[in-house]
Scaffold this motif. Sequence first.
Motif, PDB file in Angstrom:
ATOM      1  N   SER A 111      -3.188  -1.683  -8.314  1.00  0.00           N
ATOM      2  CA  SER A 111      -4.392  -1.710  -7.476  1.00  0.00           C
ATOM      3  C   SER A 111      -4.727  -0.280  -7.084  1.00  0.00           C
ATOM      4  O   SER A 111      -3.855   0.476  -6.667  1.00  0.00           O
ATOM      5  N   LEU A 112      -6.004   0.072  -7.244  1.00  0.00           N
ATOM      6  CA  LEU A 112      -6.424   1.421  -6.853  1.00  0.00           C
ATOM      7  C   LEU A 112      -7.457   1.367  -5.723  1.00  0.00           C
ATOM      8  O   LEU A 112      -8.060   2.376  -5.379  1.00  0.00           O
ATOM      9  N   SER A 113      -7.629   0.157  -5.155  1.00  0.00           N
ATOM     10  CA  SER A 113      -8.600   0.033  -4.060  1.00  0.00           C
ATOM     11  C   SER A 113      -8.075  -0.961  -3.028  1.00  0.00           C
ATOM     12  O   SER A 113      -7.555  -2.032  -3.384  1.00  0.00           O
ATOM     13  N   LEU A 114      -8.276  -0.648  -1.754  1.00  0.00           N
ATOM     14  CA  LEU A 114      -7.835  -1.570  -0.696  1.00  0.00           C
ATOM     15  C   LEU A 114      -8.628  -2.879  -0.745  1.00  0.00           C
ATOM     16  O   LEU A 114      -8.199  -3.886  -0.187  1.00  0.00           O
ATOM     17  N   GLU A 115      -9.784  -2.856  -1.435  1.00  0.00           N
ATOM     18  CA  GLU A 115     -10.586  -4.083  -1.601  1.00  0.00           C
ATOM     19  C   GLU A 115      -9.745  -5.201  -2.239  1.00  0.00           C
ATOM     20  O   GLU A 115     -10.054  -6.381  -2.068  1.00  0.00           O
ATOM     21  N   ALA A 150       2.997   1.147   3.168  1.00  0.00           N
ATOM     22  CA  ALA A 150       4.081   2.131   3.090  1.00  0.00           C
ATOM     23  C   ALA A 150       3.470   3.467   2.657  1.00  0.00           C
ATOM     24  O   ALA A 150       3.897   4.085   1.682  1.00  0.00           O
ATOM     25  N   ALA A 151       2.425   3.866   3.383  1.00  0.00           N
ATOM     26  CA  ALA A 151       1.748   5.133   3.063  1.00  0.00           C
ATOM     27  C   ALA A 151       2.399   6.259   3.865  1.00  0.00           C
ATOM     28  O   ALA A 151       3.452   6.068   4.482  1.00  0.00           O
ATOM     29  N   THR A 152       1.752   7.398   3.878  1.00  0.00           N
ATOM     30  CA  THR A 152       2.281   8.570   4.571  1.00  0.00           C
ATOM     31  C   THR A 152       2.496   8.295   6.059  1.00  0.00           C
ATOM     32  O   THR A 152       1.713   7.587   6.692  1.00  0.00           O
ATOM     33  N   GLU A 153       3.561   8.883   6.618  1.00  0.00           N
ATOM     34  CA  GLU A 153       3.885   8.685   8.038  1.00  0.00           C
ATOM     35  C   GLU A 153       2.977   9.527   8.926  1.00  0.00           C
ATOM     36  O   GLU A 153       3.394  10.574   9.450  1.00  0.00           O
ATOM     37  N   ASN A 154       1.748   9.090   9.056  1.00  0.00           N
ATOM     38  CA  ASN A 154       0.780   9.828   9.853  1.00  0.00           C
ATOM     39  C   ASN A 154      -0.105   8.791  10.534  1.00  0.00           C
ATOM     40  O   ASN A 154      -0.652   7.913   9.875  1.00  0.00           O
ATOM     41  N   MET A 155      -0.203   8.888  11.847  1.00  0.00           N
ATOM     42  CA  MET A 155      -0.901   7.852  12.617  1.00  0.00           C
ATOM     43  C   MET A 155      -2.354   7.697  12.180  1.00  0.00           C
ATOM     44  O   MET A 155      -2.843   6.581  12.019  1.00  0.00           O
ATOM     45  N   VAL A 193       0.861  -1.194   0.000  1.00  0.00           N
ATOM     46  CA  VAL A 193       0.000   0.000   0.000  1.00  0.00           C
ATOM     47  C   VAL A 193       0.893   1.239   0.000  1.00  0.00           C
ATOM     48  O   VAL A 193       1.656   1.461   0.943  1.00  0.00           O
ATOM     49  N   GLY A 194       0.799   2.012  -1.100  1.00  0.00           N
ATOM     50  CA  GLY A 194       1.659   3.199  -1.239  1.00  0.00           C
ATOM     51  C   GLY A 194       2.720   2.922  -2.285  1.00  0.00           C
ATOM     52  O   GLY A 194       3.535   2.019  -2.113  1.00  0.00           O
ATOM     53  N   ALA A 195       2.669   3.679  -3.392  1.00  0.00           N
ATOM     54  CA  ALA A 195       3.609   3.426  -4.494  1.00  0.00           C
ATOM     55  C   ALA A 195       4.702   4.490  -4.555  1.00  0.00           C
ATOM     56  O   ALA A 195       5.282   4.737  -5.598  1.00  0.00           O
ATOM     57  N   GLY A 196       4.968   5.117  -3.426  1.00  0.00           N
ATOM     58  CA  GLY A 196       6.023   6.136  -3.371  1.00  0.00           C
ATOM     59  C   GLY A 196       7.410   5.495  -3.369  1.00  0.00           C
ATOM     60  O   GLY A 196       7.566   4.337  -3.783  1.00  0.00           O
ATOM     61  N   GLN A 197       8.370   6.274  -2.879  1.00  0.00           N
ATOM     62  CA  GLN A 197       9.765   5.824  -2.894  1.00  0.00           C
ATOM     63  C   GLN A 197       9.932   4.472  -2.180  1.00  0.00           C
ATOM     64  O   GLN A 197      10.546   3.546  -2.711  1.00  0.00           O
ATOM     65  N   MET A 198       9.366   4.349  -0.975  1.00  0.00           N
ATOM     66  CA  MET A 198       9.534   3.118  -0.204  1.00  0.00           C
ATOM     67  C   MET A 198       8.659   1.995  -0.767  1.00  0.00           C
ATOM     68  O   MET A 198       9.126   0.882  -0.969  1.00  0.00           O
ATOM     69  N   GLY A 199       7.386   2.314  -1.038  1.00  0.00           N
ATOM     70  CA  GLY A 199       6.461   1.284  -1.509  1.00  0.00           C
ATOM     71  C   GLY A 199       6.897   0.681  -2.830  1.00  0.00           C
ATOM     72  O   GLY A 199       6.840  -0.549  -3.009  1.00  0.00           O
ATOM     73  N   SER A 200       7.368   1.522  -3.757  1.00  0.00           N
ATOM     74  CA  SER A 200       7.783   0.966  -5.051  1.00  0.00           C
ATOM     75  C   SER A 200       9.036   0.104  -4.876  1.00  0.00           C
ATOM     76  O   SER A 200       9.160  -0.953  -5.500  1.00  0.00           O
TER      77      SER A 200
END
Length: 283
Positions: free
Chosen positions: A74-78, A89-94, A9-16
């Motif tokens: 994937s564009l849905s958590l489903e 690996a989404a944004t660092e926010n609780m 989850v999260g296709a940014g630097q870490m997720g990719s």
Amino acid sequence: MAIQKVMVVGAGQMGSGIAQVCAQAGFDVKLNDMKQEFFDRGLGVITKNLARDVEKGRKTEEEKEAILGRITMSLSLEDAQDADLVIEAATENMEIKQSIFRDLDGIAPKHAILATNTSSLPITEIAAVTKRPEHVIGMHFMNPVPVMKLVEIIRGLATADEVYHAVEEMTRKLSKTPVEVNDFPGFISNRILLPMINEAIYALYEGVASKDAIDDVMKLGMNHPMGPLTLADFIGLDTCLSIMEILHEGLGDSKYRPCPLLRKYVAAGWLGKKSGRGFYVYE
Ligand code: CAA
């Protein structure tokens, strides 16, 4: 606890990077983000990395294509409905992470392990919003993921032994080295790395030496691949500040107070490499 299907989850630097190493190790990977353009950007970075491997003779063109073929959008958590392991690996926010975990808990199969790549948020607090805290764990990869050997594996308060061992085995399959750590602010990596970076910023702030001199001392004198100020720019100064705040608040010791110069840079929008300017200027 056989793991074959992985969702990142999260296709940014870490997720990719995580998706790349999972696909390289033969896992089927769904790379999830909220918009196609984020997925495309992440896949673009993976494609570039693999093309470089082909160029350098480390992989064949066929291997590159097979790896890319194992990554689907994937564009849905489903889409977590058939996952054995989800690595967030989404944004660092609780709040964002808790919301994702709440959703994943309702979608992923009962046996699925829900892992987070958080660099410093408490695993136990993320796990607490699910009905399966024993299946929640920290898998902290280092940047750049395809290069760095470490995965810090963090046990939350309720993490089951069998889940820990499954994730440890999975990490070895990724050709990475797992290191076991308990759930305390900053774990081990950032408990030690970030105060060093913060101290380097204090040294600059107090005029002990120039930024180049500080980086040269640590590079040439301690054999660090990057000086601490360059590394701070590479990590992102906003991320550095947020981790220092978590250490300061979580451990309650003034030795973790963020340097005022770090706060000032973040307030100015000088966030390091990603914004074009931090301690150094990037073209
Ligand atoms: N993705 C994939 N591969 C990469 C890469 C990236 N983003 N960056 C570098 N590489 C590869 C390059 O392709 C190169 O491989 P080849 O030449 O064999 O093809 C190899 O790494 C070395 O790169 P360079 O020659 O360009 O540069 P370098 O020798 O300085 O290495 C580095 C780059 C690996 C990033 C090195 O500088 C380094 O180890 N820096 C420190 C990194 C570090 O400390 N990471 C941890 C950050 S903290 C963190 O992640 C945790 C957190 O929570 C904050």
